[in-house]
Write a protein that holds these residues in place. Structure first.
Motif, PDB file in Angstrom:
ATOM      1  N   HIS A 118      -6.166   6.201 -39.197  1.00 22.01           N
ATOM      2  CA  HIS A 118      -5.591   6.289 -40.476  1.00 22.01           C
ATOM      3  C   HIS A 118      -6.345   5.440 -41.445  1.00 22.01           C
ATOM      4  CE1 HIS A 118      -3.527   3.240 -38.445  1.00 22.01           C
ATOM      5  NE2 HIS A 118      -3.002   2.664 -39.529  1.00 22.01           N
ATOM      6  N   ASP A 122      -6.786  -2.714 -41.483  1.00 25.84           N
ATOM      7  CA  ASP A 122      -7.055  -3.034 -40.233  1.00 25.84           C
ATOM      8  C   ASP A 122      -7.862  -2.080 -39.292  1.00 25.84           C
ATOM      9  OD1 ASP A 122      -4.429  -2.352 -40.100  1.00 25.84           O
ATOM     10  OD2 ASP A 122      -4.100  -2.912 -38.254  1.00 25.84           O
ATOM     11  N   HIS A 123      -7.860  -0.941 -39.787  1.00 23.10           N
ATOM     12  CA  HIS A 123      -8.613   0.369 -39.147  1.00 23.10           C
ATOM     13  C   HIS A 123     -10.021   0.895 -39.664  1.00 23.10           C
ATOM     14  CE1 HIS A 123      -4.859   0.816 -36.393  1.00 23.10           C
ATOM     15  NE2 HIS A 123      -4.459   0.073 -37.636  1.00 23.10           N
ATOM     16  N   ASP A 223      -2.003   3.910 -34.795  1.00 25.27           N
ATOM     17  CA  ASP A 223      -0.665   3.051 -35.130  1.00 25.27           C
ATOM     18  C   ASP A 223       0.635   3.993 -35.249  1.00 25.27           C
ATOM     19  OD1 ASP A 223      -2.122   0.717 -35.705  1.00 25.27           O
ATOM     20  OD2 ASP A 223      -1.534   0.534 -37.595  1.00 25.27           O
ATOM     21  N   HIS A 269      -2.431  -1.942 -30.988  1.00 18.61           N
ATOM     22  CA  HIS A 269      -2.211  -3.352 -31.277  1.00 18.61           C
ATOM     23  C   HIS A 269      -1.289  -3.994 -30.053  1.00 18.61           C
ATOM     24  CE1 HIS A 269      -3.532  -3.110 -35.561  1.00 18.61           C
ATOM     25  NE2 HIS A 269      -2.876  -1.982 -35.885  1.00 18.61           N
TER      26      HIS A 269
HETATM   27 ZN   LIG Z   1      -2.844  -1.150 -37.840  1.00 18.91          ZN
END
Ligand SMILES: [Zn+2]
Length: 290
Positions: A118, A122-123, A223, A269
């Motif tokens: 996505h 942070d990706h 996520d 995560h």
């Molecule tokens: Zn994330």
């Protein structure tokens, strides 16, 4: 430390960028009650929750190597990127990620495909790097695989309000401009060893990635889950979910499908080693160590 997972004929490397306490659990899960958190603190601490109720999280990429391709899944936060609302990710300047990539025997030229589960900050970060004041693709030979509705949603958001999603400006749109994107459906079968599984909810068109063949396979979840608490309580949404109800359905569907099988869940995560298997727990699931 390089971390390597063997899945049939494929090898999966974890490339860690950061690991530690990040968010207050009560804020991270907006609908959680103090009672529920208290009830679960015993098994969550200290591994998944620190003494101040901060979630212990890992920020990492997975790199899947098959006989034919080297595929990076998600690209962490990246360097030199303005993230005014997230102080711990603002203008990062660290060599940890590149060092860990090298420790796995990989360089930026080895990556054939980058898949972003996505398009959150942070990706997508290492999708690009700064060169002479311009954002250029970090992986010179890679095609970047984005889900169609995910890309159009974030392109639109960025057009409406660029300050609300700076990561789209510096880490997604430069890849589009460089003509490096393969736009796919979130159920895209990449080849006979790598298949995308739609797991919408956290974002509009989030996907997970299944690697391997039945009996020897893994799912890189992205996520669709952030803490093992969301396996026991799949309806527990997290603060940046696009549609928390849909995210809950995706968790029940994916974990139902892989419950009590050997399929390895490779979470984005969870703290190291970040991997688990799915088992039944009451009317839901538990993610347990392998
Ligand atoms: Zn994330």
């Amino acid at each position: 430390m390089p971390a390597t997972i063997e899945i049939g004929s494929a090898t999966i490397h974890r490339i860690v960028e950061q690991e530690g306490p990040f968010f207050d659990a009560m804020q991270f899960f907006p609908t959680i009650t103090r009672e529920l958190l208290d009830e679960n603190r015993g098994w969550l601490q200290p591994r998944f929750l620190d003494a101040r109720d901060q979630l212990m999280l890992c920020i990492q990429s997975y790199v899947v190597r098959t006989a034919h391709h080297t595929i990076m899944i998600d690209t962490c936060v990246g360097n030199h990127k303005p993230r005014p609302t997230r102080s711990f990710w603002n203008m990062m300047n660290s060599d940890r990620y590149e060092k860990n990539l090298a420790a796995s025997g990989l360089g930026v030229n080895d990556i054939d495909f980058v898949m972003c589960t996505h398009l959150h900050t942070d990706h997508v970060g290492w999708n690009t790097r700064l060169e002479n004041g311009r954002w250029v693709p970090t992986f010179p030979k890679a095609r970047y695989v984005f889900a169609d509705r995910e890309l159009s949603y974030w392109t639109e958001r960025q057009k409406d309000d660029p300050t609300a999603c700076p990561w789209v400006t510096d880490s997604v749109l430069p890849i589009v401009a460089a003509n490096r994107v393969d736009i796919v459906k979130s159920a895209h079968a990449f080849n006979d060893l790598v298949t995308l599984i739609p797991t919408p909810g956290h974002t509009i068109d989030h996907y997970s990635v299944q690697v391997g063949k039945p009996g020897a396979d893994a799912v890189i979840t992205g996520d669709m889950i952030h803490s093992p608490l969301q396996a026991r309580y799949p309806e527990l949404g997290m603060m940046s979910d696009y549609d928390a109800g849909q995210a809950a359905k995706s968790r029940r569907q994916l974990f139902g499908r892989f419950c009590d099988t050997s399929t390895l869940m490779c979470t984005a995560h969870f703290p190291s080693p970040s991997t688990a298997r799915v088992v039944r727990w009451q009317d839901a699931f538990d993610l347990i160590d392998v």
